[in-house]
Design an enzyme around this catalytic site. Sequence first.
Site: not given
Length: 159
Positions: A56, A58, A86, A89
Amino acid sequence: MSNRPIPDYMRRAAELAEQAVRDGTGGPFGAVIVHGEAIVAEGHNRVLSTNDPTAHAEVEAIRTASAHLGRFDLSGCELYTSCEPCPMCLAAAFWARLDRVWFAATRADAAAAGFDDARFYEEIAKPSDERDLPVEPFLRESALDAFRSWNALEQRRVY
């Protein structure tokens, strides 16, 4: 660090989200990490290009910032992300000890585009024995020696 977000940093995170879509590397997510007044790391979603479900934006930015700054503790840094993190993250931001997280789009915006994290938030809130993904203790004693060894280290670096 700033008590107010800096628009240029969020615009860069949004540009990185667009780049992920344009390049086909993953979903529409971008992130930057700022230390002082400088961007020290950038990341965009690379789940599709790497076949790594943890790639992801992040997490990518946190990995890059840690490598760039030479430390796992990112105190003194802020994360700007194009979308509300999410659970994975968000947990990574906690582990990284970031000072603050700024986000643009909400998790409801992400859900409208097919990225619905609601189930994950709900699952995490459940007791482990009630989750859809079975998470069960097994052979505990086999792992305890490693913890004993860790606790015996005089120069351990707690994180």
